[in-house]
Design a protein around this motif. Structure first.
Motif, PDB file in Angstrom:
ATOM      1  N   ALA A 108      11.343   7.932   1.969  1.00  0.00           N
ATOM      2  CA  ALA A 108      11.912   9.104   1.307  1.00  0.00           C
ATOM      3  C   ALA A 108      10.910  10.250   1.277  1.00  0.00           C
ATOM      4  CB  ALA A 108      12.351   8.735  -0.109  1.00  0.00           C
ATOM      5  N   LEU A 109       9.653   9.953   0.981  1.00  0.00           N
ATOM      6  CA  LEU A 109       8.626  10.997   0.933  1.00  0.00           C
ATOM      7  C   LEU A 109       8.378  11.613   2.301  1.00  0.00           C
ATOM      8  CD1 LEU A 109       6.025   9.324  -1.467  1.00  0.00           C
ATOM      9  CD2 LEU A 109       7.453  11.330  -1.950  1.00  0.00           C
ATOM     10  N   GLN A 110       8.612  10.845   3.356  1.00  0.00           N
ATOM     11  CA  GLN A 110       8.399  11.342   4.719  1.00  0.00           C
ATOM     12  C   GLN A 110       9.649  12.020   5.288  1.00  0.00           C
ATOM     13  OE1 GLN A 110       6.901   7.876   6.809  1.00  0.00           O
ATOM     14  NE2 GLN A 110       4.816   8.205   6.079  1.00  0.00           N
ATOM     15  N   GLY A 111      10.631  12.269   4.431  1.00  0.00           N
ATOM     16  CA  GLY A 111      11.735  13.125   4.830  1.00  0.00           C
ATOM     17  C   GLY A 111      13.016  12.435   5.240  1.00  0.00           C
ATOM     18  N   ALA A 112      13.150  11.140   4.977  1.00  0.00           N
ATOM     19  CA  ALA A 112      14.404  10.469   5.332  1.00  0.00           C
ATOM     20  C   ALA A 112      15.562  11.059   4.531  1.00  0.00           C
ATOM     21  CB  ALA A 112      14.303   8.977   5.072  1.00  0.00           C
ATOM     22  N   ASP A 113      16.644  11.338   5.219  1.00  0.00           N
ATOM     23  CA  ASP A 113      17.868  11.830   4.568  1.00  0.00           C
ATOM     24  C   ASP A 113      18.800  10.685   4.191  1.00  0.00           C
ATOM     25  OD1 ASP A 113      17.481  14.816   5.095  1.00  0.00           O
ATOM     26  OD2 ASP A 113      17.352  13.993   7.133  1.00  0.00           O
ATOM     27  N   LEU A 114      18.698   9.575   4.931  1.00  0.00           N
ATOM     28  CA  LEU A 114      19.574   8.423   4.764  1.00  0.00           C
ATOM     29  C   LEU A 114      18.749   7.175   5.020  1.00  0.00           C
ATOM     30  CD1 LEU A 114      22.440   7.068   4.591  1.00  0.00           C
ATOM     31  CD2 LEU A 114      22.670   7.529   7.048  1.00  0.00           C
ATOM     32  N   ILE A 115      18.844   6.195   4.105  1.00  0.00           N
ATOM     33  CA  ILE A 115      18.071   4.959   4.259  1.00  0.00           C
ATOM     34  C   ILE A 115      19.004   3.766   4.120  1.00  0.00           C
ATOM     35  CG2 ILE A 115      16.204   3.526   3.338  1.00  0.00           C
ATOM     36  CD1 ILE A 115      14.877   6.091   2.313  1.00  0.00           C
ATOM     37  N   PHE A 116      19.018   2.911   5.137  1.00  0.00           N
ATOM     38  CA  PHE A 116      19.768   1.654   5.106  1.00  0.00           C
ATOM     39  C   PHE A 116      18.808   0.535   4.703  1.00  0.00           C
ATOM     40  CE2 PHE A 116      22.222   4.243   8.097  1.00  0.00           C
ATOM     41  CZ  PHE A 116      23.531   4.021   7.668  1.00  0.00           C
ATOM     42  N   THR A 117      19.131  -0.167   3.624  1.00  0.00           N
ATOM     43  CA  THR A 117      18.312  -1.298   3.170  1.00  0.00           C
ATOM     44  C   THR A 117      19.129  -2.564   3.415  1.00  0.00           C
ATOM     45  OG1 THR A 117      19.081  -1.101   0.862  1.00  0.00           O
ATOM     46  CG2 THR A 117      17.144   0.165   1.506  1.00  0.00           C
ATOM     47  N   ALA A 174      16.316   4.992  -5.326  1.00  0.00           N
ATOM     48  CA  ALA A 174      17.364   6.019  -5.235  1.00  0.00           C
ATOM     49  C   ALA A 174      17.380   6.908  -6.476  1.00  0.00           C
ATOM     50  CB  ALA A 174      18.721   5.360  -5.042  1.00  0.00           C
ATOM     51  N   SER A 175      17.083   6.341  -7.630  1.00  0.00           N
ATOM     52  CA  SER A 175      17.076   7.141  -8.861  1.00  0.00           C
ATOM     53  C   SER A 175      15.959   8.178  -8.843  1.00  0.00           C
ATOM     54  CB  SER A 175      16.925   6.230 -10.083  1.00  0.00           C
ATOM     55  OG  SER A 175      15.613   5.651 -10.133  1.00  0.00           O
ATOM     56  N   GLN A 176      14.912   7.922  -8.054  1.00  0.00           N
ATOM     57  CA  GLN A 176      13.783   8.853  -7.964  1.00  0.00           C
ATOM     58  C   GLN A 176      13.991   9.918  -6.885  1.00  0.00           C
ATOM     59  OE1 GLN A 176      10.273   6.416  -7.397  1.00  0.00           O
ATOM     60  NE2 GLN A 176      10.911   4.966  -8.997  1.00  0.00           N
ATOM     61  N   PHE A 177      14.945   9.680  -5.990  1.00  0.00           N
ATOM     62  CA  PHE A 177      15.208  10.613  -4.884  1.00  0.00           C
ATOM     63  C   PHE A 177      16.710  10.899  -4.810  1.00  0.00           C
ATOM     64  CE2 PHE A 177      11.285   8.428  -3.835  1.00  0.00           C
ATOM     65  CZ  PHE A 177      10.443   9.465  -3.426  1.00  0.00           C
ATOM     66  N   PRO A 178      17.250  11.659  -5.748  1.00  0.00           N
ATOM     67  CA  PRO A 178      18.698  11.870  -5.815  1.00  0.00           C
ATOM     68  C   PRO A 178      19.290  12.596  -4.614  1.00  0.00           C
ATOM     69  CG  PRO A 178      17.535  13.318  -7.355  1.00  0.00           C
ATOM     70  CD  PRO A 178      16.528  12.343  -6.839  1.00  0.00           C
ATOM     71  N   ASP A 179      18.452  13.276  -3.837  1.00  0.00           N
ATOM     72  CA  ASP A 179      18.966  14.001  -2.670  1.00  0.00           C
ATOM     73  C   ASP A 179      18.979  13.139  -1.404  1.00  0.00           C
ATOM     74  OD1 ASP A 179      19.357  16.292  -4.181  1.00  0.00           O
ATOM     75  OD2 ASP A 179      17.322  17.030  -3.785  1.00  0.00           O
ATOM     76  N   VAL A 180      18.414  11.946  -1.483  1.00  0.00           N
ATOM     77  CA  VAL A 180      18.430  11.017  -0.353  1.00  0.00           C
ATOM     78  C   VAL A 180      19.609  10.061  -0.523  1.00  0.00           C
ATOM     79  CG1 VAL A 180      17.150   9.236   0.900  1.00  0.00           C
ATOM     80  CG2 VAL A 180      15.921  11.188  -0.133  1.00  0.00           C
ATOM     81  N   LYS A 181      20.313   9.807   0.567  1.00  0.00           N
ATOM     82  CA  LYS A 181      21.436   8.868   0.549  1.00  0.00           C
ATOM     83  C   LYS A 181      20.922   7.471   0.913  1.00  0.00           C
ATOM     84  CE  LYS A 181      24.259  12.395   0.006  1.00  0.00           C
ATOM     85  NZ  LYS A 181      23.290  13.482  -0.189  1.00  0.00           N
ATOM     86  N   PHE A 182      21.390   6.468   0.177  1.00  0.00           N
ATOM     87  CA  PHE A 182      21.001   5.085   0.428  1.00  0.00           C
ATOM     88  C   PHE A 182      22.241   4.249   0.702  1.00  0.00           C
ATOM     89  CE2 PHE A 182      17.483   6.873  -1.858  1.00  0.00           C
ATOM     90  CZ  PHE A 182      16.350   6.182  -1.447  1.00  0.00           C
TER      91      PHE A 182
END
Length: 359
Positions: A84-93, A106-114
């Protein structure tokens, strides 16, 4: 919602997205967090095939990154946070055990989609997705019940979570349906990917008389153990594992994540991504059944293919009554179909399984 619905919306805006990149917009950065190595030949391999399909389908609209062999726990938090810090817009876990870590990051990066695979906790920026693997287990159980000569079927289980318990129940129901003398022996490996442990589990089951091995672990080690034993039937797990065909591997469950990954990435590009839950099976194509080899008798192959078609069309549900719980109490009446809520939280064995679920 099915993949078909998602893709229908994704296709409409594809041209506009391409134009946006041409206008100088940065590509969408998509991260993948894997519990095993990409070369595991099973679960993680198929997720990475989905990642590669995203690159091929969306070209310079996307940039993908991945980290493999990430343990479930604090390491997962670190990897997701770094993405997320390196600029990911979407992360699949891509593992059940990442569920709480996904929600935390996700709670720390509300603009990133998980997007979390196989879990059940969602948030405004967290979707969940899984496949109805139990449909494939029904097919495997049907074949296994016909092919066993010892009437002992071994099952290598990973962790005692609903997804795994569903699979055991589905395979057992359909093996018993064609062979009332079938007995299941279950070994809990407590790992998703550990070839040494998986091979050991397979050998223990073979020593106990199992001549069919099913697995809910990710490596091909059980296939190799069965091949060395010489007369033990296996099924590919998550990936085709066709290098062990036509025997011992006589068929497989194949997870096809590519259409979903492409559609969800396209939704981020289009600005239409929303938090949702997806649970698809053979019908939409998220679960595929690998080739049934000629090591399976022709009449068994034909009946298995008929079951696949009925599962695909929805004519048949893998959990259809009459079915009892392990203690003999009625679960489903004759003709009654299990509801998704019960399946999603399944924490019991069906009648006839002589084993306990670890706590």
């Amino acid at each position: 919602m099915t993949i078909k619905n998602i893709l229908a919306g994704a296709t409409v805006a594809l041209g506009m997205a391409t134009g946006a990149v041409a206008d100088g917009h940065e590509p969408v950065k998509v991260g993948f967090v894997y519990v095993g190595p990409v070369g595991d030949g099973g679960w993680t391999y198929e997720h990475d095939q989905g990642r590669l399909a995203v690159e091929e389908a969306l070209g310079d609209q996307v940039e993908t990154v991945y980290v493999e062999s990430v343990p479930e726990g604090p390491d997962a938090v670190r990897v997701m946070t770094q993405m997320a810090l390196q600029g990911a817009d979407l992360i699949f876990t891509t593992s059940f055990g990442y569920m709480d870590q996904t929600i935390e990051v996700a709670s720390q990066f509300p603009d990133v989609k998980f997007e979390h695979a196989t879990g059940y906790k969602r948030a405004d920026n967290v979707s969940t997705y899984s496949a109805r693997f139990y449909e494939g287990r029904a097919v495997q159980g049907h074949i296994a019940g016909h092919m066993t000569e010892s009437n002992i079927i071994g099952y290598i289980a990973s962790f005692p979570i609903p997804e795994v318990i569903r699979g055991i129940n589905s395979a057992f129901i359909h093996a018993r349906e064609v062979n009332p003398d079938v007995e299941f022996k279950i070994v809990w490996a407590y790992t998703w990917f550990d070839p040494a442990k998986e091979a050991e589990a397979a050998n223990v089951l073979i020593e106990q008389g199992a001549d069919v091995i099913l697995q809910h672990t990710d490596s091909t080690a059980p296939q190799a153990a069965a091949q060395a034993a010489g007369n033990v039937v296996t099924f590919g797990q998550a990936s085709d594992m066709a290098e062990f065909a036509p025997f011992p591997r006589v068929s497989s469950i194949i997870d096809d994540w590519a259409p979903y990954y492409i559609a969800r990435t396209q939704a981020v590009i289009d600005g239409t991504w929303e938090s949702m839950d997806t649970w698809d099976g053979i019908g939409p194509g998220m679960v595929k059944i690998g080739e049934i080899t000629d090591a399976v008798p022709a009449e068994v192959k034909a009946s298995a293919e008929d079951m696949i078609e009925r599962l695909r069309t929805g004519e048949y549900h893998a959990f259809t009554g009459p079915l009892n719980r392990q203690d003999g109490s009625v679960w489903l009446a004759d003709g009654e179909v299990a509801d998704d809520g019960t399946l999603a939280g399944m924490n019991f064995y069906v009648e006839g399984i002589d084993a306990e679920i670890p706590q």
